[in-house]
Design a protein around this motif. Structure first.
Motif, PDB file in Angstrom:
ATOM      1  N   PRO B 167      73.717 -67.542 -90.524  1.00 56.55           N
ATOM      2  CA  PRO B 167      74.371 -68.397 -89.520  1.00 56.55           C
ATOM      3  C   PRO B 167      75.031 -67.577 -88.404  1.00 56.55           C
ATOM      4  N   GLU B 171      74.141 -67.785 -84.482  1.00 59.47           N
ATOM      5  CA  GLU B 171      75.099 -67.917 -83.371  1.00 59.47           C
ATOM      6  C   GLU B 171      74.744 -66.968 -82.237  1.00 59.47           C
ATOM      7  N   VAL B 343      83.049 -63.209 -93.375  1.00 59.14           N
ATOM      8  CA  VAL B 343      82.945 -64.674 -93.469  1.00 59.14           C
ATOM      9  C   VAL B 343      83.169 -65.102 -94.918  1.00 59.14           C
ATOM     10  N   VAL B 344      82.491 -64.391 -95.827  1.00 57.37           N
ATOM     11  CA  VAL B 344      82.598 -64.707 -97.253  1.00 57.37           C
ATOM     12  C   VAL B 344      84.030 -64.470 -97.746  1.00 57.37           C
ATOM     13  N   GLY B 346      86.610 -64.909 -96.043  1.00 59.62           N
ATOM     14  CA  GLY B 346      87.532 -65.835 -95.390  1.00 59.62           C
ATOM     15  C   GLY B 346      88.358 -65.200 -94.287  1.00 59.62           C
ATOM     16  N   GLU B 348      87.064 -64.122 -91.250  1.00 57.69           N
ATOM     17  CA  GLU B 348      86.515 -64.319 -89.914  1.00 57.69           C
ATOM     18  C   GLU B 348      85.606 -65.545 -89.903  1.00 57.69           C
ATOM     19  N   ALA B 349      85.587 -66.242 -88.788  1.00 54.89           N
ATOM     20  CA  ALA B 349      84.693 -67.405 -88.654  1.00 54.89           C
ATOM     21  C   ALA B 349      83.288 -66.930 -88.308  1.00 54.89           C
ATOM     22  N   VAL B 350      82.297 -67.751 -88.661  1.00 52.63           N
ATOM     23  CA  VAL B 350      80.892 -67.449 -88.329  1.00 52.63           C
ATOM     24  C   VAL B 350      80.739 -67.194 -86.825  1.00 52.63           C
ATOM     25  N   GLU B 351      81.433 -68.000 -86.017  1.00 56.27           N
ATOM     26  CA  GLU B 351      81.329 -67.872 -84.561  1.00 56.27           C
ATOM     27  C   GLU B 351      81.766 -66.479 -84.106  1.00 56.27           C
TER      28      GLU B 351
END
Lengths: 102, 397
Positions: B167, B171, B343-344, B346, B348-351
């Motif tokens: 993902p 982006e 991301v995993v 928690g 940082e956001a995927v974006e």
């Protein structure tokens, strides 16, 4: 993150999903509480693997990413590890799947 | 947002992000000489040794020639030396002619004609040296992300690929497409189970039909070889990583292409359009061959996601490694470029990771070497058209 983090240890990718993905090794007996969906993990679930958020009867479709990823091959209780031992592919070809399978 | 980089402007207008001299053997019989010439010459020379025989069925040799010409035409190649043993169906002169149409300097070398491997190595080294001097005359100028064709690949997938790395790369693809560039992902066997999602995103009925036909053909080819893709996928390694069914794997895999409309689907090693948005390529699932197909199609940069860890690179295109698995990031950090494991965890956001991937693509385009380049990971393989596929073509005709 896309999806919803539950209890800091699992990820639900879409609101329609019936499984969550473990973001760390989860030991059997661990309570996972989040988004009003409280389940006790029934098996040791390794990092990256999934467990059931709801109880599923045999042959029921399993959803992740908001899409069908397969169907159960036997009854699966909420909290059970969902993997190749209790789920199978329903369609190699999504475009030829029947509406009911989607 | 700043989307510029400095590259090498070619005669045909394309912009290269590297200025290599490619040494391209037309068969396995010329591969050792090609490798020897490049090794002797210097890091600017990049060989593409491969296993294709001197004689192949016509469809297969046509594909070999298309791949070699495509790699030579890739804008990252400033000049090319095509090496033949001298008995091949694929002739060095034919490949060289196709490359020369871009306007770049091209030479050929025939091992038999010059009297064997030793004189070929000597002659090849001198020719490569002269080609490098010619390539060094390329103009360096500023270019925009809209001139980039970025190939997206995944290999050694696990559950983190579908939830973090893919993902995030998706982006980055969306950003590239918004900037006017081209993003391409492939591996048709990994569309199976998610093709309905891709089909709905096709810009027109023709593209949709072509996509579904390609998926069907890949599945039929596997059947001919006695493989049920549904049974063989996900692979045992994927399963250990948490993937359960081919649908689950494919749904995670297609997220690496982002969310923009599917504008087209091209054949293996066929030219990818510049400024084309999201365009798929019909390739096998084997990552090395799949990457080579997109590089032959003109991709200047490859973004490669891996959960379980992969070190694969390419001789002429920088390959950026993105992992969504924090353990892989720790264990194999020297082979990785972007950590999507945040991301995993928690953090940082995927974006945000997608933004970092896009930045890393521009940095690589601007000359920053990737981990695979630094370590000289330069795998090269061409997909062979199988006799069973040829048989199927005959039956279809």
């Amino acid at each position: 993150m896309k999806g919803t983090l539950i209890d800091g240890v699992a990820l639900v990718l879409h609101e329609d999903d019936t499984v969550a993905t473990a973001l760390e090794d989860l030991a059997a007996g661990r309570d996972v509480d989040g988004e009003g969906r409280m389940v006790t993990v029934a098996d040791d679930v390794p990092f990256g693997h999934t467990f059931a958020l709801d109880s599923l009867s045999s042959g029921e479709t399993v959803r992740k990413y908001g899409e069908v990823i397969g169907r159960t091959t036997r009854d699966v209780a909420a909290g059970e590890w969902v993997h190749t031992h209790n789920i199978e592919s329903t369609r190699g070809r999504g475009d030829v799947a029947t509406e009911a399978e989607r | 947002m700043e989307t510029e980089f400095t590259g090498y402007r070619r005669e045909n207008g394309r912009i290269g992000v590297r200025n290599h001299v490619a040494v391209l053997p037309t068969s396995v019989a010329a591969s050792s000489v090609a490798r020897g010439v490049a090794d002797e010459a210097g890091t600017w020379a990049r060989a593409t040794p491969h296993q294709m025989g001197t004689t192949q069925p016509p469809e297969a040799s046509a594909q070999t020639e298309r791949v070699l010409a495509g790699v030579g035409r890739n804008p990252n190649v400033g000049a090319a030396l095509v090496v033949e043993f001298g008995t091949e169906d694929v002739r060095a002169d034919d490949v060289a002619d196709r490359i020369a149409r871009t306007g770049k300097p091209v030479e050929t070398l025939s091992v038999r004609a010059v009297g064997g491997t030793r004189p070929a190595l000597e002659r090849g080294a001198a020719t490569a040296e002269a080609l490098n001097e010619a390539a060094a005359e390329a103009r360096r100028e500023t270019a925009d992300a809209s001139e980039l064709v970025v190939g997206v690949e995944c290999g050694g997938s696990d559950a983190t690929s579908g939830i973090a790395a893919n993902p995030a790369v998706g982006e980055a693809c969306d950003r590239l497409v918004a900037a006017g560039g081209t993003a391409s992902f492939s591996e048709t066997p990994e569309f199976i189970g998610a093709e309905h999602v891709l089909a709905e995103r096709c810009v027109d009925a023709e593209t949709k039909e072509r996509l579904l036909e390609r998926v069907e053909r890949r599945e039929a080819t596997a059947d001919l070889m006695g493989v049920d893709l549904r049974g063989a996928q996900p692979s045992p390694g994927n399963q250990e990583g948490g993937l359960t069914t081919i649908e689950e794997k494919s749904l995670g895999a297609i997220s690496k292409g982002g969310t923009t409309p599917v504008r087209g689907i091209v054949d293996y090693a066929e030219q990818l359009p510049v400024g084309g948005g999201l365009v798929l390529m019909d390739t096998p699932g084997y990552d090395v061959e799949s990457v080579v197909g997109k590089v032959a199609g003109g991709a200047q940069v490859i973004v490669f996601t891996t959960g379980r860890g992969s070190t694969t690179g390419n001789p002429v295109a920088p390959v950026l490694k993105v992992t969504g698995n924090p353990r892989t990031w720790e264990r194999m950090s020297a082979n990785m470029d972007v950590n999507a494991g945040t991301v995993v965890e928690g953090e940082e956001a995927v974006e945000a990771v997608g933004e970092r991937v896009f930045r890393s693509v521009l940095d690589a385009a601007d000359g920053k070497r990737t981990a695979a380049e630094t370590r000289r990971m330069e795998e090269f393989a061409i997909t062979e058209v199988q006799p069973s596929e040829l048989g199927e073509e005959v039956r279809r005709a």
